[in-house]
Design an enzyme around this catalytic site. Structure first.
Site, PDB file in Angstrom:
ATOM      1  N   ASP A   1      -2.816  -1.984  10.359  1.00  0.00           N
ATOM      2  CA  ASP A   1      -3.455  -3.268  10.075  1.00  0.00           C
ATOM      3  C   ASP A   1      -2.965  -3.887   8.775  1.00  0.00           C
ATOM      4  OD1 ASP A   1      -4.657  -1.370   8.452  1.00  0.00           O
ATOM      5  OD2 ASP A   1      -6.604  -1.481   9.420  1.00  0.00           O
TER       6      ASP A   1
ATOM      7  N   HIS B   1     -15.527   1.820  12.061  1.00  0.00           N
ATOM      8  CA  HIS B   1     -14.296   1.133  12.489  1.00  0.00           C
ATOM      9  C   HIS B   1     -13.083   2.052  12.336  1.00  0.00           C
ATOM     10  CE1 HIS B   1     -13.798  -0.731   8.210  1.00  0.00           C
ATOM     11  NE2 HIS B   1     -12.842   0.146   8.359  1.00  0.00           N
TER      12      HIS B   1
END
Ligand code: GLP
Length: 260
Positions: free
Chosen positions: A86, A157
């Site tokens: 990410d 997450h």
């Protein structure tokens, strides 16, 4: 299939194989040392392995171990291909807190990974949906990932796949949850600077990796580690989808494992 003794044993083995393998180490340093063995083994067997890499504070000690192993000539990254999970959106890649900067500082500058083999989503692109497609295409071309490294957010997450009623399959733009923005604010000077959006690979990229290594250290991860190991599969805890993977190891330090 008739349930004779042999088949029952087979079913039991299948169940054991499908569980998240848990290893508890005394300290974060020992977690990093144990994790580094996965890289030694993989790169010795497959020098051009595809490594899925993570950011955050958790993998820092692991990256330090990998640098040491490289300096001792125990590990060679010259053919490895690295994909990051990410990147924050709307900050330049040269920003001190970008994941691009993080990877260069923690690992890339210190080992022999070729820059043409390192991939990180570009969060500062104007057309972010085009960037997501480009990153997905690169993952398709080079994947599947041989070893995916993951940390876990306190809300469960993985990458930046935030808890939600639905989860994304491929690389996507995420509006970060308030608790994640809050957790990340420790790295930025002002609240306004903390990114509100990120690009993250989707759950498919993570779950199609051949092997997953999940690390959790510190007492602030104890609650989510307990929830993860005790939960059924729910998109409210994206990490719980990792129960679907057949080759996943969770390495915790004693603090992160303290509620088990
Ligand atoms: C960020 C990253 C995740 C990471 C998580 C936990 O949100 N996108 O990949 O796992 O933080 O971070 P830390 O290791 O600092 O607790």
């Amino acid at each position: 299939m008739p349930l004779n003794h042999g088949n029952i044993l087979h079913l039991q083995k299948a169940k054991v194989d499908a569980m998240i393998k848990l290893e508890i180490e005394k300290s974060p340093l020992l977690v990093a040392k144990k994790a580094s063995l996965f890289y030694q083994e993989l790169l010795a067997q497959k020098p051009n392995a595809v490594l899925g890499l993570a950011t955050g504070s958790t993998p820092i000690l692991l990256y330090k171990e990998l640098v040491k192993l490289y300096e001792k000539k125990v590990i060679d990254f010259s053919q490895a291909i690295c994909f990051n999970l990410d990147e924050y959106c709307h900050i330049p890649k040269e920003h001190p807190q970008s994941y691009n900067t993080f990877m260069h500082e923690q690992l890339y500058h210190a080992v022999n990974i070729s820059s043409k083999n390192t991939f990180i989503p570009k969060g500062d692109e104007v057309d972010l949906s085009k960037e997501c497609k480009r990153y997905n295409a690169l993952l398709q071309e080079h994947g599947p990932i041989d070893l995916q490294l993951l940390g876990i957010g306190r809300n469960g997450h993985v990458g930046f796949n935030e808890p939600n009623t639905e989860l994304e399959i491929g690389t996507h733009v995420v509006k970060l949850k308030d608790e994640t923005i809050n957790d990340n604010s420790r790295f930025f000077d002002t609240d306004e600077e903390v990114p509100k959006y990120a690009i993250s690979v989707g759950m498919k990229t993570i779950l199609t990796s051949k092997k997953i290594l999940l690390l959790a250290v510190g007492k602030e991860k104890a609650t989510i580690v307990k929830e993860l190991l005790e939960s059924r599969i729910t998109t409210n805890i994206p990490a719980s989808l990792l129960h679907l993977h057949s080759d996943i190891t969770l390495i915790c330090d004693e603090a992160a494992a303290s509620l088990l």
